[in-house]
Design a protein around this motif. Structure first.
Motif, PDB file in Angstrom:
ATOM      1  N   ALA A  33       0.740  -1.408   0.152  1.00  0.00           N
ATOM      2  CA  ALA A  33      -0.051   0.064   0.063  1.00  0.00           C
ATOM      3  C   ALA A  33       1.051   1.335   0.180  1.00  0.00           C
ATOM      4  CB  ALA A  33      -0.924  -0.112   1.108  1.00  0.00           C
ATOM      5  N   ILE A  34       1.892   1.341   0.915  1.00  0.00           N
ATOM      6  CA  ILE A  34       2.770   2.261   0.908  1.00  0.00           C
ATOM      7  C   ILE A  34       3.545   2.659  -0.355  1.00  0.00           C
ATOM      8  CG2 ILE A  34       4.887   3.300   2.035  1.00  0.00           C
ATOM      9  CD1 ILE A  34       3.974   1.927   4.509  1.00  0.00           C
ATOM     10  N   SER A  35       3.957   1.735  -1.042  1.00  0.00           N
ATOM     11  CA  SER A  35       4.969   1.512  -2.201  1.00  0.00           C
ATOM     12  C   SER A  35       3.859   1.994  -3.389  1.00  0.00           C
ATOM     13  CB  SER A  35       5.142   0.217  -2.546  1.00  0.00           C
ATOM     14  OG  SER A  35       6.072  -0.125  -1.510  1.00  0.00           O
ATOM     15  N   ALA A  36       2.478   1.549  -3.554  1.00  0.00           N
ATOM     16  CA  ALA A  36       1.607   1.976  -4.517  1.00  0.00           C
ATOM     17  C   ALA A  36       1.408   3.691  -4.334  1.00  0.00           C
ATOM     18  CB  ALA A  36       0.381   1.211  -4.627  1.00  0.00           C
ATOM     19  N   GLY A  37       1.144   3.827  -3.364  1.00  0.00           N
ATOM     20  CA  GLY A  37       0.791   5.292  -2.780  1.00  0.00           C
ATOM     21  C   GLY A  37       2.013   5.977  -3.243  1.00  0.00           C
ATOM     22  N   GLY A  38       3.183   5.524  -2.798  1.00  0.00           N
ATOM     23  CA  GLY A  38       4.331   6.312  -2.950  1.00  0.00           C
ATOM     24  C   GLY A  38       4.643   6.722  -4.480  1.00  0.00           C
ATOM     25  N   VAL A  39       4.350   5.960  -5.458  1.00  0.00           N
ATOM     26  CA  VAL A  39       4.388   5.883  -6.807  1.00  0.00           C
ATOM     27  C   VAL A  39       3.586   6.943  -7.321  1.00  0.00           C
ATOM     28  CG1 VAL A  39       4.117   4.746  -9.097  1.00  0.00           C
ATOM     29  CG2 VAL A  39       5.317   3.532  -7.285  1.00  0.00           C
ATOM     30  N   ALA A  40       2.440   6.759  -6.990  1.00  0.00           N
ATOM     31  CA  ALA A  40       1.465   8.044  -7.283  1.00  0.00           C
ATOM     32  C   ALA A  40       1.706   9.387  -6.915  1.00  0.00           C
ATOM     33  CB  ALA A  40      -0.119   7.436  -6.831  1.00  0.00           C
ATOM     34  N   GLY A  41       2.351   9.292  -5.574  1.00  0.00           N
ATOM     35  CA  GLY A  41       2.401  10.862  -5.058  1.00  0.00           C
ATOM     36  C   GLY A  41       3.663  11.233  -5.783  1.00  0.00           C
ATOM     37  N   ALA A  42       4.679  10.427  -5.857  1.00  0.00           N
ATOM     38  CA  ALA A  42       6.108  11.075  -6.686  1.00  0.00           C
ATOM     39  C   ALA A  42       5.598  11.384  -8.049  1.00  0.00           C
ATOM     40  CB  ALA A  42       6.949   9.912  -6.466  1.00  0.00           C
ATOM     41  N   CYS A  43       4.925  10.906  -8.646  1.00  0.00           N
ATOM     42  CA  CYS A  43       4.459  11.073 -10.207  1.00  0.00           C
ATOM     43  C   CYS A  43       3.790  12.529  -9.959  1.00  0.00           C
ATOM     44  CB  CYS A  43       3.499   9.920 -10.914  1.00  0.00           C
ATOM     45  SG  CYS A  43       4.535   8.387 -11.184  1.00  0.00           S
ATOM     46  N   GLY A  44       2.819  12.678  -9.114  1.00  0.00           N
ATOM     47  CA  GLY A  44       2.205  13.743  -9.036  1.00  0.00           C
ATOM     48  C   GLY A  44       2.862  15.138  -8.845  1.00  0.00           C
ATOM     49  N   VAL A  99       0.925   8.035  -0.730  1.00  0.00           N
ATOM     50  CA  VAL A  99       0.668   9.067  -1.631  1.00  0.00           C
ATOM     51  C   VAL A  99       1.039  10.678  -1.256  1.00  0.00           C
ATOM     52  CG1 VAL A  99      -1.192  10.503  -3.019  1.00  0.00           C
ATOM     53  CG2 VAL A  99      -1.541   7.759  -2.652  1.00  0.00           C
ATOM     54  N   LEU A 100       0.755  10.891   0.113  1.00  0.00           N
ATOM     55  CA  LEU A 100       1.172  12.182   0.687  1.00  0.00           C
ATOM     56  C   LEU A 100       2.713  12.305   0.930  1.00  0.00           C
ATOM     57  CD1 LEU A 100      -1.942  13.260   2.288  1.00  0.00           C
ATOM     58  CD2 LEU A 100      -1.293  14.131   0.086  1.00  0.00           C
ATOM     59  N   GLY A 101       3.313  11.326   1.524  1.00  0.00           N
ATOM     60  CA  GLY A 101       4.570  11.033   1.801  1.00  0.00           C
ATOM     61  C   GLY A 101       5.459  11.257   0.351  1.00  0.00           C
ATOM     62  N   GLY A 102       4.882  10.480  -0.623  1.00  0.00           N
ATOM     63  CA  GLY A 102       5.816  10.540  -2.112  1.00  0.00           C
ATOM     64  C   GLY A 102       5.471  11.789  -2.797  1.00  0.00           C
ATOM     65  N   TYR A 103       4.451  12.587  -2.602  1.00  0.00           N
ATOM     66  CA  TYR A 103       4.121  13.880  -2.949  1.00  0.00           C
ATOM     67  C   TYR A 103       4.865  15.076  -2.554  1.00  0.00           C
ATOM     68  CZ  TYR A 103       0.876  17.696  -4.587  1.00  0.00           C
ATOM     69  OH  TYR A 103       0.563  18.809  -5.105  1.00  0.00           O
ATOM     70  N   THR A 104       4.708  15.157  -1.125  1.00  0.00           N
ATOM     71  CA  THR A 104       5.499  16.247  -0.340  1.00  0.00           C
ATOM     72  C   THR A 104       7.087  15.953  -0.546  1.00  0.00           C
ATOM     73  OG1 THR A 104       5.097  15.326   1.562  1.00  0.00           O
ATOM     74  CG2 THR A 104       3.502  16.700   0.918  1.00  0.00           C
ATOM     75  N   THR A 105       7.889  17.058  -0.290  1.00  0.00           N
ATOM     76  CA  THR A 105       9.267  16.624  -0.247  1.00  0.00           C
ATOM     77  C   THR A 105       9.995  17.709   0.380  1.00  0.00           C
ATOM     78  OG1 THR A 105      11.219  16.621  -1.670  1.00  0.00           O
ATOM     79  CG2 THR A 105       9.183  17.887  -2.543  1.00  0.00           C
ATOM     80  N   PHE A 106      10.312  17.338   1.570  1.00  0.00           N
ATOM     81  CA  PHE A 106      11.449  17.868   2.420  1.00  0.00           C
ATOM     82  C   PHE A 106      12.924  18.001   1.858  1.00  0.00           C
ATOM     83  CE2 PHE A 106      14.629  18.793   5.849  1.00  0.00           C
ATOM     84  CZ  PHE A 106      14.091  19.770   6.141  1.00  0.00           C
ATOM     85  N   SER A 107      13.236  16.987   1.288  1.00  0.00           N
ATOM     86  CA  SER A 107      14.739  17.107   0.527  1.00  0.00           C
ATOM     87  C   SER A 107      14.894  18.111  -0.674  1.00  0.00           C
ATOM     88  CB  SER A 107      15.196  15.628   0.009  1.00  0.00           C
ATOM     89  OG  SER A 107      14.126  15.192  -0.995  1.00  0.00           O
ATOM     90  N   THR A 108      13.786  18.090  -1.480  1.00  0.00           N
ATOM     91  CA  THR A 108      13.880  18.876  -2.708  1.00  0.00           C
ATOM     92  C   THR A 108      13.794  20.597  -1.812  1.00  0.00           C
ATOM     93  OG1 THR A 108      13.001  17.465  -3.917  1.00  0.00           O
ATOM     94  CG2 THR A 108      12.642  20.028  -4.772  1.00  0.00           C
ATOM     95  N   TYR A 109      12.965  20.681  -1.062  1.00  0.00           N
ATOM     96  CA  TYR A 109      12.855  22.057  -0.259  1.00  0.00           C
ATOM     97  C   TYR A 109      14.342  22.333   0.168  1.00  0.00           C
ATOM     98  CZ  TYR A 109      11.625  24.496   4.227  1.00  0.00           C
ATOM     99  OH  TYR A 109      11.556  25.515   5.185  1.00  0.00           O
ATOM    100  N   ALA A 110      14.889  21.453   0.810  1.00  0.00           N
ATOM    101  CA  ALA A 110      16.274  21.884   1.483  1.00  0.00           C
ATOM    102  C   ALA A 110      17.143  22.094   0.350  1.00  0.00           C
ATOM    103  CB  ALA A 110      16.725  20.701   2.316  1.00  0.00           C
ATOM    104  N   VAL A 111      17.212  21.258  -0.534  1.00  0.00           N
ATOM    105  CA  VAL A 111      18.117  21.657  -1.865  1.00  0.00           C
ATOM    106  C   VAL A 111      17.880  22.904  -2.522  1.00  0.00           C
ATOM    107  CG1 VAL A 111      18.811  20.671  -4.196  1.00  0.00           C
ATOM    108  CG2 VAL A 111      18.883  19.203  -2.260  1.00  0.00           C
ATOM    109  N   GLU A 112      16.711  23.184  -2.750  1.00  0.00           N
ATOM    110  CA  GLU A 112      16.171  24.358  -3.311  1.00  0.00           C
ATOM    111  C   GLU A 112      16.865  25.588  -2.557  1.00  0.00           C
ATOM    112  OE1 GLU A 112      12.087  23.584  -4.224  1.00  0.00           O
ATOM    113  OE2 GLU A 112      12.626  22.710  -6.213  1.00  0.00           O
ATOM    114  N   VAL A 113      16.643  25.682  -1.226  1.00  0.00           N
ATOM    115  CA  VAL A 113      17.009  26.734  -0.305  1.00  0.00           C
ATOM    116  C   VAL A 113      18.837  26.698  -0.617  1.00  0.00           C
ATOM    117  CG1 VAL A 113      17.453  27.433   2.163  1.00  0.00           C
ATOM    118  CG2 VAL A 113      15.371  26.578   1.319  1.00  0.00           C
ATOM    119  N   GLN A 114      19.201  25.919  -0.557  1.00  0.00           N
ATOM    120  CA  GLN A 114      20.727  25.702  -0.726  1.00  0.00           C
ATOM    121  C   GLN A 114      21.283  26.193  -2.152  1.00  0.00           C
ATOM    122  OE1 GLN A 114      22.825  23.604  -2.837  1.00  0.00           O
ATOM    123  NE2 GLN A 114      24.495  24.656  -2.376  1.00  0.00           N
ATOM    124  N   ARG A 115      20.280  25.767  -3.103  1.00  0.00           N
ATOM    125  CA  ARG A 115      20.726  26.434  -4.498  1.00  0.00           C
ATOM    126  C   ARG A 115      20.295  27.969  -4.811  1.00  0.00           C
ATOM    127  NH1 ARG A 115      18.420  21.389  -8.097  1.00  0.00           N
ATOM    128  NH2 ARG A 115      20.222  19.943  -7.720  1.00  0.00           N
TER     129      ARG A 115
END
Length: 157
Positions: A33-44, A99-115
């Motif tokens: 369930a987590i994996s399937a949701g993660g795929v959907a969230g990351a694609c979104g 879904v929401l764990g794959g959709y939201t992203t703290f790592s990209t947020y942190a990298v974007e601040v650094q960039r």
């Protein structure tokens, strides 16, 4: 030497016998369930990033929108499954963690601040850093409040 202790999901308390027994009985259903949701969230998230491209020194609207909308939806979800109506045991792992764990992203947020800082846009990076935090917390609270209000309207008096 590597630590031999198993990695544990913070949502699972192995000191609670019922949770330990549930994990032992059906870990594959929860993981699926987590994996399937993660795929959907990351694609979104990826689709939103493609729809709102940016240069390294520009404000990262796509990630802000992703994280804030995901926080709004987690506020809605948690009220629905904890206060309004009991949900199937795989709803939270699928929608919340997947879904929401794959959709939201703290790592990209942190990298974007650094960039932003590296590109000479430190002011924009600081606004993004603080603004995302404030907006995300406000979105969770708004999602909860709105869902509670709508749920009360739908109940017979």
């Amino acid at each position: 030497m590597a630590d031999a202790r198993p990695v544990v999901d913070p949502d699972v308390d192995l000191h609670v016998p019922a949770q330990r027994a549930e994990l032992a009985r059906t870990p594959w259903a929860v993981l699926a369930a987590i994996s399937a949701g993660g795929v959907a969230g990351a694609c979104g998230r990826y689709a939103l990033a493609l729809a709102l491209p940016r240069q390294p020194d520009q404000f990262p609207w796509a990630t802000l929108l992703t994280n804030v909308s995901g926080c709004l939806l987690i506020g809605v979800l948690m009220v629905l499954i904890t206060e309004v109506r009991p949900a199937h045991r795989l709803v939270r792992p699928f929608l919340g963690v997947g879904v929401l764990g794959g959709y939201t992203t703290f790592s990209t947020y942190a990298v974007e601040v650094q960039r932003l800082v590296a590109a000479g846009a430190a002011g924009t990076g600081l606004v993004y850093l603080a603004g995302t935090l404030v907006a995300a917390l406000a979105a969770v609270a708004a999602g909860q409040a709105l869902t509670r209000r709508l749920a009360r309207r739908g109940r017979p008096r």
